[in-house]
Design an enzyme around this catalytic site. Structure first.
Site, PDB file in Angstrom:
ATOM      1  N   ASP A  73      -6.668   1.437   0.919  1.00 26.48           N
ATOM      2  CA  ASP A  73      -6.902   1.396   2.175  1.00 26.48           C
ATOM      3  C   ASP A  73      -8.268   1.055   2.680  1.00 26.48           C
ATOM      4  O   ASP A  73      -9.009   0.774   2.113  1.00 26.48           O
ATOM      5  CB  ASP A  73      -6.180   2.813   2.765  1.00 26.48           C
ATOM      6  CG  ASP A  73      -7.446   3.957   2.489  1.00 26.48           C
ATOM      7  OD1 ASP A  73      -8.356   3.616   1.731  1.00 26.48           O
ATOM      8  OD2 ASP A  73      -7.393   4.961   3.058  1.00 26.48           O
ATOM      9  N   LYS A 113       0.680  -1.338   0.107  1.00 26.83           N
ATOM     10  CA  LYS A 113      -0.063  -0.075   0.028  1.00 26.83           C
ATOM     11  C   LYS A 113       0.795   1.256  -0.051  1.00 26.83           C
ATOM     12  O   LYS A 113       0.611   2.136  -0.793  1.00 26.83           O
ATOM     13  CB  LYS A 113      -0.975   0.078   1.189  1.00 26.83           C
ATOM     14  CG  LYS A 113      -1.911   1.070   1.256  1.00 26.83           C
ATOM     15  CD  LYS A 113      -2.647   1.215   2.416  1.00 26.83           C
ATOM     16  CE  LYS A 113      -1.983   1.672   3.672  1.00 26.83           C
ATOM     17  NZ  LYS A 113      -2.833   1.739   4.820  1.00 26.83           N
TER      18      LYS A 113
END
Length: 213
Positions: free
Chosen positions: A138, A120
Site C-alpha cells: 500500500d 493488493k
C-alpha cells in the site's frame, strides 16, 4: 540495502512487535475480505466503526445479500466511495455463493476475479486470513521500501516483487504488517519520526539527510 542490513531491519521490527497483525477488526475470512474492500482510500478506524455495526447484523454472503445494496449502504455510508464499495460487496457475495459455496477462496486468481478485489486486497486476504507469505504493497509500504532503500521501485508491483525476492524467508509472512505499521506510525509521509525509529541507522534516507546536515 545490503542483505545483512535488511535482515537486521526485520529482526528489530520483529523484536519490537513479535506478533503483528492487521488493525482491521474481523473474525472470519469473509469479514476480513469485506473490511479490506471497504478500506480502500479509507482509514482502518473508520472501517472498524462501520463494520462494528454491520457484522453483528450481517457477516455472511447470504446475510449481506439479504440486506440488499441499499440496506448495506446504510451501514457503510460513512466510508469514502461507499456507493461503489456496496455495489462490489453485493456482487462479490453473489459470486462467492454461486462459485465457491459461500467460502472465501484461498488462491489469488479466484480472489482477484471477485468484484472490488485487486492484487493488493487479494494479498492481504491470503496473508492475514490464510497465512500465505504474500506482501500487499500500500502507500505506507511503498514509501518505506523506497525511503529506506529496502526495496526501491517506481511502481507498487515492482516494490512487491523486490520485497518478495529479498525479504528473508523467516520474516516474509509478517513483513507486510511490520512495514505497514512502521509507515503508519513512524516513517510517516511528511515528517518521519527518525528520532524514535528503531532502524534509522540502516536507512538510506536518514543516512543521506544526516550527512547533509
Amino acid at each position: 540495502m545490503k542483505p545483512a542490513a535488511r535482515k537486521e531491519l526485520f529482526a528489530r521490527l520483529a523484536a519490537a512487535n513479535p506478533h503483528p497483525t492487521t488493525e482491521l477488526a474481523y473474525s472470519t475470512p469473509f469479514e476480513l475480505l469485506v473490511a479490506v474492500v471497504l478500506s480502500a482510500q479509507a482509514t482502518d478506524k473508520g472501517v472498524n466503526k462501520a463494520t462494528a455495526q454491520l457484522f453483528p447484523v450481517a457477516n455472511t454472503p447470504e446475510a449481506i445479500l439479504a440486506l440488499g445494496e441499499d440496506g448495506l449502504k446504510e451501514y457503510v455510508k460513512t466510508i469514502g466511495l461507499f456507493n461503489s464499495k456496496a455495489r462490489n460487496i453485493i456482487a462479490l457475495c453473489r459470486l462467492l455463493l454461486e462459485q465457491h459455496g459461500g467460502q472465501v477462496p484461498e488462491n489469488r486468481e479466484a480472489l482477484e476475479a471477485l468484484p472490488g478485489v485487486g492484487r493488493k486486497t487479494a494479498n492481504v486476504v491470503l496473508n492475514t486470513a490464510f497465512g500465505h507469505p504474500t506482501i500487499a504493497v500500500d502507500t505506507h509500504i511503498f514509501r518505506v521500501a523506497n525511503r529506506t532503500g529496502l526495496a526501491p521501485g517506481k511502481t507498487v508491483l515492482e516494490v512487491e516483487k523486490k520485497l518478495e525476492a529479498t525479504v528473508p524467508k523467516e520474516y516474509k509472512k509478517d513483513a507486510h504488517h511490520w512495514l505497514i505499521l512502521h509507515g503508519r506510525y513512524i516513517c510517516v509521509a511528511r515528517k518521519p519520526k527518525c528520532e524514535v525509529c528503531p532502524v534509522s541507522d540502516l536507512c538510506d534516507w536518514y543516512g543521506a539527510s544526516a550527512s547533509v546536515a
